[in-house]
Structures are given as structure tokens and as C-alpha cells.
Design a protein around this motif. Structure first.
Motif, PDB file in Angstrom:
ATOM      1  N   ALA A 190       1.674  -1.249 -20.437  1.00 46.22           N
ATOM      2  CA  ALA A 190       0.369  -1.346 -21.111  1.00 46.22           C
ATOM      3  C   ALA A 190      -0.712  -1.799 -20.136  1.00 46.22           C
ATOM      4  O   ALA A 190      -1.823  -1.248 -20.127  1.00 46.22           O
ATOM      5  N   LEU A 191      -0.406  -2.781 -19.307  1.00 46.88           N
ATOM      6  CA  LEU A 191      -1.396  -3.298 -18.360  1.00 46.88           C
ATOM      7  C   LEU A 191      -1.727  -2.275 -17.272  1.00 46.88           C
ATOM      8  O   LEU A 191      -2.890  -2.146 -16.877  1.00 46.88           O
ATOM      9  N   VAL A 192      -0.734  -1.539 -16.804  1.00 40.87           N
ATOM     10  CA  VAL A 192      -0.975  -0.537 -15.759  1.00 40.87           C
ATOM     11  C   VAL A 192      -1.779   0.639 -16.315  1.00 40.87           C
ATOM     12  O   VAL A 192      -2.761   1.071 -15.701  1.00 40.87           O
ATOM     13  N   VAL A 193      -1.381   1.132 -17.478  1.00 47.72           N
ATOM     14  CA  VAL A 193      -2.096   2.275 -18.068  1.00 47.72           C
ATOM     15  C   VAL A 193      -3.540   1.915 -18.357  1.00 47.72           C
ATOM     16  O   VAL A 193      -4.468   2.653 -17.997  1.00 47.72           O
ATOM     17  N   THR A 194      -3.771   0.772 -18.993  1.00 48.67           N
ATOM     18  CA  THR A 194      -5.156   0.393 -19.288  1.00 48.67           C
ATOM     19  C   THR A 194      -5.909   0.040 -18.011  1.00 48.67           C
ATOM     20  O   THR A 194      -7.128   0.223 -17.949  1.00 48.67           O
ATOM     21  N   GLY A 195      -5.208  -0.425 -16.984  1.00 42.78           N
ATOM     22  CA  GLY A 195      -5.862  -0.677 -15.694  1.00 42.78           C
ATOM     23  C   GLY A 195      -6.365   0.609 -15.065  1.00 42.78           C
ATOM     24  O   GLY A 195      -7.454   0.652 -14.493  1.00 42.78           O
ATOM     25  N   ILE A 196      -5.585   1.662 -15.179  1.00 43.53           N
ATOM     26  CA  ILE A 196      -6.015   2.963 -14.653  1.00 43.53           C
ATOM     27  C   ILE A 196      -7.187   3.498 -15.462  1.00 43.53           C
ATOM     28  O   ILE A 196      -8.188   3.956 -14.909  1.00 43.53           O
ATOM     29  N   VAL A 197      -7.059   3.427 -16.785  1.00 43.92           N
ATOM     30  CA  VAL A 197      -8.136   3.917 -17.661  1.00 43.92           C
ATOM     31  C   VAL A 197      -9.411   3.096 -17.442  1.00 43.92           C
ATOM     32  O   VAL A 197     -10.511   3.645 -17.432  1.00 43.92           O
ATOM     33  N   LYS A 198      -9.254   1.805 -17.216  1.00 41.14           N
ATOM     34  CA  LYS A 198     -10.405   0.921 -17.000  1.00 41.14           C
ATOM     35  C   LYS A 198     -11.278   1.389 -15.835  1.00 41.14           C
ATOM     36  O   LYS A 198     -12.503   1.255 -15.881  1.00 41.14           O
TER      37      LYS A 198
END
Length: 160
Positions: A57-65
Motif C-alpha cells: 500500500a505504501l509503495v503503490v501510493t508512493g508511486i501514485v503520489k
């Protein structure tokens, strides 16, 4: 893991969530680190599954961010230089007017950088609003990921 240690992990996660909104603290890293420590100390399939899902969750949202808001700024015609100027003025503003100065400084710095570039108040303000919306979107995406990770951890602690 003892209940006291779990409360400490929870407090670090809470500080991490606050750090996402107040970007002086490394919010996502605190959430990630706290859940990692909990997984190491707790052990077992549940703890490591929660850690893996939280990390995802943190990696995916970090990329999207970093991708989604950037595309919105480009479509709004906001150059990276204006956002950098806004960020620098925001950091200076944080020390002049604690916490609030960060946001005010970002807005003012971006606005004046855009005003110098565009030479029109109305267009500079519109461009500044695009930048503020993009930064806000970035913050919400990061907060979403951190809340998912915190929720996974909290669910595991509550039900195990």
C-alpha cells in the motif's frame, strides 16, 4: 509482543500519520518502520502478511503520489521551478510562522514565481491554485496509503 510495546508502535504510527500532513516528519517512513518493528517482534504469518500488504500500500501510493499530481500540474501549465520556489519559501515560512508558515509560504512563493513568469495576476493565481491542488492531492494519496497500512496493523492487533 506486550500491550505496552503495541501501544508504542501505535503511537509511532500516529506520529507518522501526522507527519504525512505536516511534512516536517518522515510520515510514511515512520509508519513503515513501526509496522516492520511490530512484525519482527510479533512474528508469524499474520504479522508478516500485514507487513507485506502495508508495504505494498505504501509503495503503490508512493508511486501514485509522485506521478498523478505531476501530470495535473503539467496540464495546468505549472512548471517545476515555481513549485520548487514555493517549497523553499514554504520551508522558510515554517521557521518564521511555525507550521502555518509552511502552507502560506508555499502558496506565496508559488504565486510570486508564477507572477514573475506570467506577468498577469489572474493567470498567476490560477496557476498557483493548480499547484496547491496538486500538492494537496499528493498529500491525500500519501495519507490514504498510510491509513491503509495503519488500518491493517490495527486490525491485526485487535483480532489476534
Amino acid at each position: 509482543m506486550s500491550p505496552v510495546a503495541e501501544v508504542l508502535v501505535g503511537l509511532v504510527i500516529l506520529v507518522g500519520l501526522i507527519g504525512v500532513v505536516v511534512p516536517i516528519l518522515p510520515g510514511t517512513l515512520l509508519v513503515f518502520g513501526a509496522i516492520l518493528v511490530w512484525a519482527i517482534m510479533t512474528g508469524g504469518a499474520t504479522a508478516w502478511t500485514v507487513f507485506a500488504l502495508s508495504t505494498l500500500a505504501l509503495v503503490v501510493t508512493g508511486i501514485v503520489k509522485y506521478t498523478w499530481p505531476g501530470k495535473r500540474m503539467k496540464s495546468g501549465g505549472v512548471p517545476n521551478l515555481s513549485v520548487v520556489v514555493g517549497g523553499v519559501v514554504g520551508i522558510i515560512g515554517f521557521f518564521v510562522i511555525p507550521v502555518v508558515g509552511l502552507f502560506l509560504g508555499f502558496i506565496l512563493g508559488t504565486y510570486f514565481a508564477e507572477l514573475a513568469r506570467l506577468r498577469r495576476y489572474d493567470i498567476a493565481w490560477s496557476s498557483t491554485l493548480h499547484a496547491v491542488k496538486a500538492v494537496g492531492l499528493s498529500m491525500l494519496v500519501e495519507l490514504f496509503g498510510a491509513l491503509i497500512a495503519a488500518g491493517l496493523w490495527l486490525g491485526a492487533v485487535a483480532f489476534t
